[in-house]
Design an enzyme around this catalytic site. Sequence first.
Site, PDB file in Angstrom:
ATOM      1  N   GLU A  20     -62.798 107.659  -4.902  1.00 57.96           N
ATOM      2  CA  GLU A  20     -61.615 108.510  -4.933  1.00 57.96           C
ATOM      3  C   GLU A  20     -60.371 107.750  -4.493  1.00 57.96           C
ATOM      4  OE1 GLU A  20     -59.419 110.884  -6.049  1.00 57.96           O
ATOM      5  OE2 GLU A  20     -61.178 112.159  -5.805  1.00 57.96           O
ATOM      6  N   ASP A  49     -57.102 106.528  -6.777  1.00 59.18           N
ATOM      7  CA  ASP A  49     -55.770 107.040  -6.468  1.00 59.18           C
ATOM      8  C   ASP A  49     -54.754 105.923  -6.270  1.00 59.18           C
ATOM      9  OD1 ASP A  49     -56.741 109.599  -6.593  1.00 59.18           O
ATOM     10  OD2 ASP A  49     -56.882 109.877  -4.434  1.00 59.18           O
ATOM     11  N   SER A  70     -58.672 113.887 -10.588  1.00 58.67           N
ATOM     12  CA  SER A  70     -58.258 112.974  -9.528  1.00 58.67           C
ATOM     13  C   SER A  70     -57.423 111.843 -10.092  1.00 58.67           C
ATOM     14  CB  SER A  70     -59.483 112.372  -8.836  1.00 58.67           C
ATOM     15  OG  SER A  70     -60.125 113.303  -8.028  1.00 58.67           O
TER      16      SER A  70
END
EC number: 3.4.21.62
Length: 735
Positions: free
Chosen positions: A290, A294, A505
Amino acid sequence: MINKLLFIVFSLVYVVSGDLILRETADHVSRPHYFKGKKASKEIIHEVVFAIKQNNLDEIEKILYDVSTPGSASYGQHLSFDEVGRIVTNRQATSGVLDWLKSHSVDIRDQTYYGEYITARAPVSVWEKLFDTTFHEYHPVEQLNRNNLHRSVIRALSYSLPEEVDPFVHTVLKLINLPPPITSTLRTRKLNDLEVLKLTEELPVSTPDSATNTYVYPANLYNAYSISGTSGGLGTQSIYGSIGQTFLPSDLALFQSSNSIPSNPISTYIGPTPSNTVCSNTNTNSDCFEASLDVQYITAIAIGVPTTYFYDAGNDYNFLNFITNVSNLANPTNVYSISYGSYEYYITSAELNTFNTEAMKLGVRGVTIMASSGDDGIAGFLFRDGTFPISKCGYYASFPASSPYVTAVGGTMGRMELTGTKSAEIVCSVSTGSGITSGGGFSNKITAPTFQKTAIASYTSKYTATQSAYVPYSTANRGYPDISMAANSYVVVVGGNYYAVDGTSASSPVFAGLVSLVNSKRLAANQAVLGWLNPSIYSNNGEYTFDITSGNNDCTASSSYCCSFGFQAVAGWDPVTGFGSVNYTKFLNYYQSLVSGTSTGPTKSPTKSPISSPTSSPTNSPTYKPNVTPYPTRLPTIVPPTNEPTYNPTKLPTAKPTEAKAAHSLYSYVVLQAVSSSITASEFISDSYVMTSFETVVASVFSSMNPSVISIYGASDVTISSRKLISGVNARRLG
């Protein structure tokens, strides 16, 4: 008028026991992920936070619309931290609560700069007497405790306040609410079999076997969405991190060099970022996908923009720790991207009000917040693997995407080919080959803002989704997402290896990067940053987007678990992909055409607090404040329901690692950074130096502290005691 939350009233306010008023009661039976245990020990020290009734929130909302709506004479003329604080501060209420707590010898730990929130600690026995209640232990249900994220907590079923204090308090936090389920909106997968795919080819990889499964690199995004240009270093942006997610700076460097992107490491770290050693081990690197995704893609889009990694180590999963800390910063970044989501259904109306109020105040100051819409269609991640039976599907909104003050970003697939004919861009769904299904729908509790009602009416005239017998949807409520971007087969670097991942995401940081690029262009032209985007998105009505008209969000992120109903993409706005994906050239042209004042966001905070505290120094230049649990009165017509945000993470503001390890608290760290001749850093952490009073510190340190340091960090979370400061503690506070 302020958008009002729809919710079941847990209790009516009425006078009990002569001088006590019952404020809130909670139905914990409706929270299936926790069970009630034994009575809490009366000796346990428990922390609560008093949310003071803030003034003039209707005025704040009016200002927000004025500075955010195209065509307004005040468009872009954002207010400063001080200007917002002076509008909402309620000095009489703050002083009244402080006096009451002091009279009962309660340990007042902290208060926010403008006195909105007071953090206090006392034994359970004291709180039970003051609140006329009983505390119990609550424990997470094992099968619903994904990745062991939830912890046991101490909570009551109700609480009361004295008549003389009641008018000053909106709610008291950490009393009756329970943390909701949470997840990051991300799936890692092998191509075609939903497992992690380790790429062995050199970048860039050629198009694989399916047009809709084309691996996505920055070059694909640049080509598909007409993205060009760099920032010139103007503007700022942040990535939100939580639930143990971390990344390797070396992975970011490799990703950037492999994709011919100028080096742009993370410039600032806020919060106790977890150890990134797990990223190099294929058995533990699940905690790195994650965060890696990002930071790699927001920096790939907004080339040159200084980027902050804001890690929230709280355990309440309602995003209040994050939003209130950002709102309490004198100089927040211009853009924040959140790739995580909780079930709005299990978040109390009081918590939602808290988030919305702080997000609203940030919008007034020119801050843009965006969040992923989720990866499990209408039902959410608890239906993904049968945790909740798919036969009981409902329309569960994802939060904070469902907040009207957040721009929700959905997911698409297709259009990513670098050469030849591009495939159609459609809804990202497991039913069409992705590893996730774009989340979307309508809030369970928050009414639709006025600017969105026309778009919702247009959608309902084209499509009506079958209702759920368990959790129905309401088109009178806030619809989401607002916009979408690609969410399928992104290539990321983790532990030096290449992986393909799916998720909204990815959509959120990519869109955040586009907003940062526009901000940089506007700043270069002496125009204001964009701030709250949603009114302008709906005013534009899809003119700068690629409309997505094919696909639905019936399924979760598993093709084995699909609901028998959901929402369908149609022409125009829909609760699957919003207005569609962004054509950056048109996006930039539109926002460059909006002329504003010269405000560029918040200014530095004042050097003196407007509220005096008998026990601690209020935040001077607000910074990351885990133990401050803000909760303003957003909706005066609503009886305050259950609530308790999380404010317990270990503090670790931006720092050189060796200095941060030597700090006992944020306060001591600031002192370590001070340009001081009277107390050196080595003296401060030595066994021979004892802090005896706040006055001593002020006299010996702050008189010679560099003002810029105070402005950035502030004199917050002061630990005052006769104990010696011990090097290397980095205390984690437990509430």
